[in-house]
Scaffold this active site. Structure first.
Site, short mmCIF file in Angstrom:
data_model
loop_
_atom_site.label_atom_id
_atom_site.label_comp_id
_atom_site.label_asym_id
_atom_site.label_seq_id
_atom_site.Cartn_x
_atom_site.Cartn_y
_atom_site.Cartn_z
N LYS A 1 0.86 -1.18 0.00
CA LYS A 1 0.00 0.00 0.00
C LYS A 1 0.89 1.23 0.00
O LYS A 1 1.93 1.24 0.68
CB LYS A 1 -0.89 -0.04 1.25
CG LYS A 1 -1.97 1.03 1.32
CD LYS A 1 -2.86 0.82 2.54
CE LYS A 1 -3.98 1.85 2.62
NZ LYS A 1 -4.86 1.62 3.78
N SER B 1 -9.69 1.54 2.72
CA SER B 1 -8.83 2.29 1.84
C SER B 1 -7.74 1.45 1.13
O SER B 1 -7.17 1.93 0.16
CB SER B 1 -8.13 3.39 2.63
OG SER B 1 -7.27 2.83 3.61
N SER C 1 -9.81 -0.79 6.94
CA SER C 1 -9.22 -0.59 5.62
C SER C 1 -8.49 -1.80 5.02
O SER C 1 -8.13 -1.76 3.85
CB SER C 1 -8.28 0.61 5.64
OG SER C 1 -9.01 1.80 5.59
#
Lengths: 497, 483
Positions: free
Chosen positions: A84, A159, A183
């Site tokens: 990420k 996310s 997330s």
């Protein structure tokens, strides 16, 4: 260990590592295959914001040299891993999918990145995310939304939507995400992969760009439970650079994977089921039956304090955000909009650099910490947080794990909730309580909804209960095999639109 | 102080701790490097970096707390949020409502006692330099920020509003500096910014009146400016009140050259710091064993050390005013160890104190490094008459430069071998024989003659010995022959 199996469970990443370590496959070959999949499929999905092809090739060549020299590069030898883009990578752009960090290259690696490299993993790229991890759909990214590989008209969740989509699309078998209010778990559920939010303090946050420090936790996304466990095992452990890192991060999880659930008490968490869609509830009920059939004692349990979670979260997380994101002032790095004086430069840089969702949370957080409001909002939220911990604690006096949906719905269409922040916030209603308590929780794909899209069920446990959570997850995974298996490279075929 | 008014002062002293590394990272705690070379991701506040508390800084904070008779308690860190370019994270990590040290006091040499409300840990900021005409942020062409100081550990010591005069404020700062140096926490160099003082000043009509509106005075960089600024500010406030105008609560800047305070910002413009618990750190909970271990390492404090010296000098009553000053000086500078070592070697305490306060103190930093054994043996030579005072001072200068050495060897190398008793006696006899009429007048004359001729004869002895004779010894020899 067999090729592609661990403790009798499917484990594609473990299989690749096994092949590379034994010389049955070359790391270069493995990496090239995945880079081709990314090249072919990523334009339609937008899971990666940066593909580190040259770095990955160099690492793979080095791994092959080491294997040829008789060395063992580690348990993730040659396995492509996506990061990420809020995880710092030395010399490689780290953007948090925000214009604010345009052009910034960290001078250091996050602790987890170092641990991955030590285990022989090959970092293939940085994945798209909601800006600074604030969002539940990966639509607040400055790089445009990521699309769900199961249906490219829909969001992948967020996310960590880029990481979940990268695994679901078969671009890489493993990815790291971060989970502040769901997330990792929510996008895992919406993309049909496994996601684990570990106990707060088990994985070092050093080098994770902070969103809400008391809630943030890095964790694995993988196609299978065993692979998720393997990645967790590699990245976890005490880190002297993170003061909130636990001294002891629990027993090894891999040996627990085939332990089953016989004799465990599992509570079906009433409050999580309440607001969920019928088809999602039906999947959770089927999961309860499977666990019961495997020897667990399943009963409904109510933890009313869980209902405080969403409101408490949207006071605590923005409060920390307002402070954590103050440093993006245009002075030292990232975007600077030049102006006559410092204050105007700060304001102009922040106005242009941050997107609307980030600004909304900074303003909320600034407000709730302000003199005169702090007690009514922030301190009240901290009291609610304590009550949630107490509620869970009393539930875990009666059972070992809790079960519920990961998200109230399956993947929703792109654009459906962008105009309605509250509707978007509700996507995290089932995942937020574990962050507030600092507890571990995992999402496991279990069947599909009425729309044919994956449903994730969530297993929650007390501090350091990862081995038990993953053992139960493995039972569900075995039962659901075939029902909603991963769909590698659907993206490359075009997906459903 | 103008009649009819009472001054009320509380002081906030920021003390840089003498640790090896910064408060939350491994960068050296060093002064004077090239700008922005003594930095890392943590003290630059780079995204993803996290603070880790420096154990040595905690121990020095506990040492300060112990020295100030504070209660040492479990403590937490908060974030103090405000935007400023030299604040790397745009928040400062500081202790807020649960500081490590609370409820202590400092006793001043005059016996008065000033309460210490708290002494807490926090990090320093970077340093901004405004380039251009004014040297201030407004109207600057550009500003430069140096983050080398970012993250340097500080302890902020907050006194109670117990101080009632500028002189007492000066005494407090001097005594506090001595305590900080004694506890090993600070080098006490105000001029280099190791100690920075803010004063909260207000006035009231008398001891029973309510506190007046206070102003906070910043930029006090010496003991002298602390006193001057407080006197100016008290006068300013009294003038305001007497002319019927209110004192406005504000932060004011001391302009040392102009000798006045000027307004920086008023209460309405004050920041809302939005303090909240720092989530990246865990609470500090020093156990009793740790607190005791730190206390055990703490040497005797200035008050006790003054008392010891005064005792050696025969007690308060026997003390002259100049000796009292000398005692205060050597203790404040941390040089009393030299005096004590010399006294222990049999040197008269007054001589030891003289040489420490008048000569060694001229270069206190070098004197603190000087081997006390060298100092003691030098003074023993002087006391025995083997070296004259002038010679002893010259040797001491060299010892200070070298940090130690054998005084006898240095004296010999300089040709300072003073005359032995026997040879001095024979020189005096020779001088007497060579100047019979002067000698006769010296032996039989009145006081006026004796005084005049003592100088003359001493000069002859000095000439004959090439200056090696000790003036005092010559006087004794002459006196002896006079009967």
């Amino acid at each position: 260990m067999n090729d592609g199996e661990r403790m009798g469970l499917p484990a594609p990443a473990a299989g690749l590592a096994h092949a590379v370590r034994t010389g049955a496959a070359s790391a270069v070959e493995v990496v090239e295959r995945h880079l081709r999949a990314i090249e072919g499929g990523n334009p339609a999905i937008n899971a990666f914001t940066l593909v580190m092809a040259e770095d990955a090739r160099r690492s793979a060549e080095e791994l092959d040299r080491r294997v040829a020299a008789g060395e063992d590069p580690g348990v993730l030898a040659g396995v492509p891993v996506a990061l990420k883009d809020n995880l710092c990578t030395r010399g490689v752009a780290t953007s948090c999918s925000s214009r604010m960090l345009e052009g910034w290259r960290p001078p250091y690696d996050a602790t987890v990145v170092g641990r991955l490299r030590e285990a022989g993993a090959v970092v293939v790229g940085k994945t798209n995310m909601d800006e600074f991890a604030m969002g539940s759909s990966t639509e607040t990214s400055a790089f445009g939304p990521t699309r769900n590989p199961r249906d490219t008209a829909r969001v992948p969740g967020g996310s960590s939507g880029g990481s979940a989509a990268a695994v679901a699309a078969g671009f890489c078998p493993l990815a790291l995400g971060s989970d502040t209010g769901g997330s990792i778990r929510q996008p895992a559920a919406l993309c049909g992969v496994v996601g684990l939010k570990p106990t707060y303090g088990t994985v070092s946050r050093y080098g994770l760009v902070a969103f809400a420090s008391s809630l943030d936790q890095i964790g694995p996304l993988a196609a299978t439970v065993a692979d998720a466990a393997l990645l967790f095992e590699v990245v976890r452990g005490h880190d002297p650079a993170d003061s909130t890192s636990l001294d002891r991060t629990g027993p090894p999880v891999l040996p627990a994977l085939d332990r089953g659930v016989d004799g465990l008490g599992i509570g079906l968490l009433t409050e999580l089921v309440e607001g969920a869609d019928d088809d999602v509830v039906a999947a959770v009920d089927r999961a309860a039956e499977v666990l019961s059939g495997a020897g667990a004692r399943v009963e409904e349990i109510s933890v009313p304090e869980v209902r405080l979670g969403l409101s408490a979260y949207y006071l605590i997380a923005p409060a920390e955000t307002s402070s954590n994101l103050a440093r993006y002032d245009g002075v030292r790095y990232g975007l600077r909009v030049d102006a006559e004086d410092t204050t105007t430069m700060n304001t102009a840089s922040r106005s242009r650099g941050f997107g609307p969702e980030v600004k909304r949370r900074i303003m909320l957080g600034t407000y709730v910490l302000s003199a005169g409001y702090m007690d009514a909002y922030y301190n009240q939220a901290l009291r609610a947080r304590t009550r949630i911990v107490e509620g869970f604690s009393s539930a875990y006096g009666r059972c070992d794990l809790l079960l519920g949906p990961t998200a109230p719905t399956t993947a929703f269409p792109i654009g459906e909730k962008t105009g309605d922040p509250l509707a978007m916030y509700l996507s995290d209603v089932c995942t937020i309580p574990s962050n507030l308590a600092g507890h571990p929780a995992a999402s496991i794909p279990f069947g599909t909804g009425a729309d044919g899209l994956p449903v994730g069920v969530q297993l929650l446990g007390p501090v350091l209960s990862e081995p038990t959570i993953l053992a139960a997850a493995a039972v569900l995974e075995a039962a659901s095999a075939g029902a909603a298996g991963p769909a590698p490279n659907r993206a490359a075929e075009g997906g459903r639109r | 102080m103008r009649a009819g008014w009472e001054l009320v002062v509380g002081l906030e002293v920021h003390c840089e701790l003498e640790t090896a590394t910064k408060l939350f990272c491994g960068c050296p705690n060093a002064f004077g490097k090239e700008p922005n070379t003594n930095v890392c991701p943590v003290c630059l506040g780079l995204p993803g970096s996290l603070p880790v508390v420096n154990r040595q800084a905690v121990e020095l904070a506990m040492a300060i707390g112990t020295a100030l008779a504070c209660e040492i308690r479990p403590s937490t860190f908060h974030r103090k949020n405000y935007f400023y370019p030299d604040q790397a994270k745009d928040y400062q990590i500081s202790q807020y409502d649960q500081p490590i040290n609370v409820a202590g006091h400092l006793e001043l040499p005059d016996g008065s006692r000033v309460g210490i409300e708290r002494a807490h840990l926090e990090e320093d900021t970077g340093k901004t330099t405004h380039a251009g005409a004014t040297g201030r942020i407004h109207g600057a062409d550009y500003s430069l920020v140096d983050y080398n100081r970012s993250g340097v550990p500080l302890v902020e010591i907050v006194s109670a509003p117990d101080i009632r005069s500028a002189a007492q404020a000066r005494a407090y700062v001097s005594e506090l500096r001595a305590v900080l140096v004694a506890s090993g926490a600070s080098d006490g160099k105000m001029e280099e910014g190791s100690m920075r003082v803010d004063a909260n000043v207000s006035v009231r009509s008398g001891p029973d009146a309510d506190f007046g509106t206070r102003c906070e005075i910043k930029n006090l960089n010496s003991v002298r400016s602390v006193g001057r600024a407080i006197e100016f500010e008290a006068d300013r406030q009294i003038t305001l009140i007497e002319s019927g105008e209110p004192v406005v609560q504000q932060t004011r800047h001391w302009d040392e050259d102009a000798g006045r305070t000027v307004a920086l910002r008023s209460k309405e413009e004050a920041y809302d710091y939005r303090y909240f618990l720092e989530p990246d750190l865990v609470p500090l909970a020093p156990d009793d064993g740790w607190v005791e271990a730190v206390a055990d390492l703490l040497g005797p404090l200035p008050a006790a050390r003054r008392k010891q010296l005064i005792g050696l000098l025969g007690g308060e009553e026997a003390l002259s005013a100049s000796q009292a000053d000398q005692v205060a000086t050597v203790v404040e500078l941390g040089l009393d160890g030299l005096t004590l070592a010399a006294a222990a070697a049999g040197v008269p305490v007054s001589l030891a104190l003289n040489r420490t306060a008048n000569e060694a103190a001229t270069d206190a930093a070098a004197a603190r490094r000087l081997e006390s054994g060298s100092f003691a043996s030098l003074l023993a030579l002087e006391a025995a008459g083997s070296l004259t005072a002038t010679q002893a001072k010259a040797v001491l200068s060299e010892l200070l430069v070298e940090g130690g050495g054998d005084p006898a060897t240095i004296a010999a190398a300089r040709g300072f071998e003073s005359l032995s008793h026997a040879s001095l006696a024979s020189v005096v006899d020779e001088v007497a024989a060579a100047h019979p009429s002067e000698w006769e007048r010296y032996r039989t004359g009145d006081d006026e003659d004796v005084k005049k001729l003592t100088g003359y004869l001493t000069g002859q002895v000095m000439r004959a010995t090439g200056g090696k004779a000790d003036g005092k010894a010559v006087a004794i020899e002459l006196q002896r022959r006079r009967g």
